[in-house]
Motif scaffolding. Structure first.
Motif, PDB file in Angstrom:
ATOM      1  N   ARG A  65     -39.781 -19.863  31.974  1.00  0.00           N
ATOM      2  CA  ARG A  65     -39.870 -19.949  30.508  1.00  0.00           C
ATOM      3  C   ARG A  65     -41.218 -19.456  30.004  1.00  0.00           C
ATOM      4  N   ASP A  72     -41.629 -11.580  26.250  1.00  0.00           N
ATOM      5  CA  ASP A  72     -40.805 -11.306  25.074  1.00  0.00           C
ATOM      6  C   ASP A  72     -41.659 -11.233  23.815  1.00  0.00           C
ATOM      7  N   ASN A 103     -35.230 -14.490  31.271  1.00  0.00           N
ATOM      8  CA  ASN A 103     -34.304 -15.180  30.380  1.00  0.00           C
ATOM      9  C   ASN A 103     -33.135 -15.766  31.164  1.00  0.00           C
ATOM     10  N   TYR A 199     -23.907 -15.841  30.908  1.00  0.00           N
ATOM     11  CA  TYR A 199     -24.096 -16.791  29.813  1.00  0.00           C
ATOM     12  C   TYR A 199     -23.025 -17.874  29.867  1.00  0.00           C
ATOM     13  N   ASN A 254     -28.421 -22.575  21.694  1.00  0.00           N
ATOM     14  CA  ASN A 254     -28.985 -21.401  22.361  1.00  0.00           C
ATOM     15  C   ASN A 254     -27.887 -20.472  22.864  1.00  0.00           C
ATOM     16  N   CYS A 257     -26.549 -18.458  20.037  1.00  0.00           N
ATOM     17  CA  CYS A 257     -27.511 -17.406  19.670  1.00  0.00           C
ATOM     18  C   CYS A 257     -27.468 -16.247  20.662  1.00  0.00           C
ATOM     19  N   LEU A 258     -27.308 -16.537  21.949  1.00  0.00           N
ATOM     20  CA  LEU A 258     -27.234 -15.477  22.955  1.00  0.00           C
ATOM     21  C   LEU A 258     -25.999 -14.608  22.739  1.00  0.00           C
ATOM     22  N   ASN A 261     -26.505 -12.551  19.676  1.00  0.00           N
ATOM     23  CA  ASN A 261     -27.469 -11.491  19.964  1.00  0.00           C
ATOM     24  C   ASN A 261     -26.794 -10.295  20.621  1.00  0.00           C
ATOM     25  N   ILE A 276     -31.270 -15.474  14.531  1.00  0.00           N
ATOM     26  CA  ILE A 276     -31.028 -15.519  15.976  1.00  0.00           C
ATOM     27  C   ILE A 276     -32.351 -15.530  16.726  1.00  0.00           C
ATOM     28  N   GLN A 280     -33.747 -18.566  19.153  1.00  0.00           N
ATOM     29  CA  GLN A 280     -33.962 -18.257  20.567  1.00  0.00           C
ATOM     30  C   GLN A 280     -35.367 -18.641  21.026  1.00  0.00           C
ATOM     31  N   TYR A 281     -36.354 -18.529  20.147  1.00  0.00           N
ATOM     32  CA  TYR A 281     -37.717 -18.880  20.528  1.00  0.00           C
ATOM     33  C   TYR A 281     -37.941 -20.390  20.506  1.00  0.00           C
ATOM     34  N   PHE A 283     -35.748 -22.689  21.687  1.00  0.00           N
ATOM     35  CA  PHE A 283     -35.126 -23.332  22.839  1.00  0.00           C
ATOM     36  C   PHE A 283     -36.071 -23.563  24.020  1.00  0.00           C
TER      37      PHE A 283
END
Length: 319
Positions: A65, A72, A103, A199, A254, A257-258, A261, A276, A280-281, A283
């Motif tokens: 992470r 990122d 990720n 995912y 999350n 959002c993935l 995305n 989105i 994502q940031y 999580f």
């Protein structure tokens, strides 16, 4: 095809500057939280010369992470503020590779942690479940290795995808470098399918682990109430239920959002892509914060360095 020559100049817009400012406010605290987890566990590793399975997963999760947020953020900063720097040969490909790799490591390690909690805490009489409970400490390193290999596969595919788009005179410079001008041909669908499969697989692992754990804890609580017994671990069980439920909610957001995305990957910057990006940031930092307060060792270490804890101790000493 014309060659792409970097112009080495800033191409800042109000949208780009606002987005960079907001994701910076999310990314840097997230980096600090995960760096804190890694630091505490590394110190414990040096002192004890070993780590248990839970700490191994947390260590790799914190590392993945931290590097995901770091890489990122740099990628988003360049794509919004200095998009021409990404025209440097292999710069974009390497950024996308490490971004995708860390990720997916984050996703798989999170799923491994949830599965580990389920097997360790839940109580079922199934023979296979009992076998997993006994062997889980030996299986954890292999599961983590397999998770890393799956993440590496996605990173390699992402590198290949990033090598396909070519810059042109219509580049917006608003964070869409490498995405706004992608032509969706048959080559990209297997790549998106692989990412989507990972995912979904990691999300389903979290769902099943959380459901089994919550059911086991609920049954345990009901048995204690029926027998009018006082269980000293009941408070810990309730805390675990709250932690798992919070994790499930955050992970679900999350996951959505993935998926979104992937849907909006070829769209130009708009309100949806902005939302989105913001979620994502959140999580990586938010879930790591939940993990800290769910772990007595990490929580104690965090409270030691907080000004609030120092202030309370000072007032007690003065009184």
């Amino acid at each position: 095809m014309e060659a792409c020559h970097p112009r080495q100049q800033s191409n800042v817009t109000v949208y780009g500057a606002t987005t960079v400012a907001i994701i910076s406010l999310e990314a840097f605290p997230g980096m600090w939280i995960n760096a804190f987890i890694v630091g505490v566990l590394c110190i414990a590793w040096v002192k004890k010369k070993t780590l248990n399975s839970n700490e191994k997963i947390l260590l790799l999760l914190g590392c993945s992470r931290f590097w995901y947020l770091c890489i990122d953020w740099v990628y988003k900063f360049l794509s919004f503020i200095y998009p021409d720097y990404l025209h440097v040969p292999t710069m974009l490909q390497l950024a996308v590779f490490f971004q995708a790799f860390f990720n997916h490591c984050n996703l798989w390690f999170s799923a491994c942690l949830c599965g580990f909690y389920c097997i360790k805490i839940a109580n079922f009489r199934n023979s296979f479940f009992i076998y997993l409970k006994v062997k889980i400490d030996r299986l954890v390193p292999w599961i983590l290795l397999g998770s890393g290999i799956l993440a590496l596969a996605v990173g390699i595919v992402a590198y290949d995808i990033a090598d396909k788009p070519h810059c042109n005179s219509n580049s917006t410079g608003q964070g869409n470098f490498g995405t706004a001008n992608i032509k969706m041909d048959k080559h990209f669908f297997p790549s998106f399918f692989l990412a989507g499969f990972e995912y979904a697989a990691s999300f389903m692992a979290v769902i099943f682990s959380a459901v089994f754990l919550l059911f086991s804890l609920w049954r345990h609580k009901r048995m204690m109430q029926t027998n009018s017994m006082k269980d000293l671990s009941m408070e810990a069980h309730i805390r675990a239920m709250k932690s798992i439920f919070s994790f499930l909610v955050v992970y679900s957001i999350n996951f959505v959002c993935l998926v979104l995305n992937m849907v909006y990957v070829t769209k130009k910057a708009n309100q949806m892509t902005f939302l989105i990006l913001v979620f994502q940031y959140i999580f990586p930092g938010l879930h790591s914060l939940i993990l800290i307060f769910s772990n007595p060792k990490l929580e104690k270490a965090l409270l030691k360095i907080l000004p609030l804890e120092r202030g309370v101790k000072l007032k007690v000493c003065m009184s």
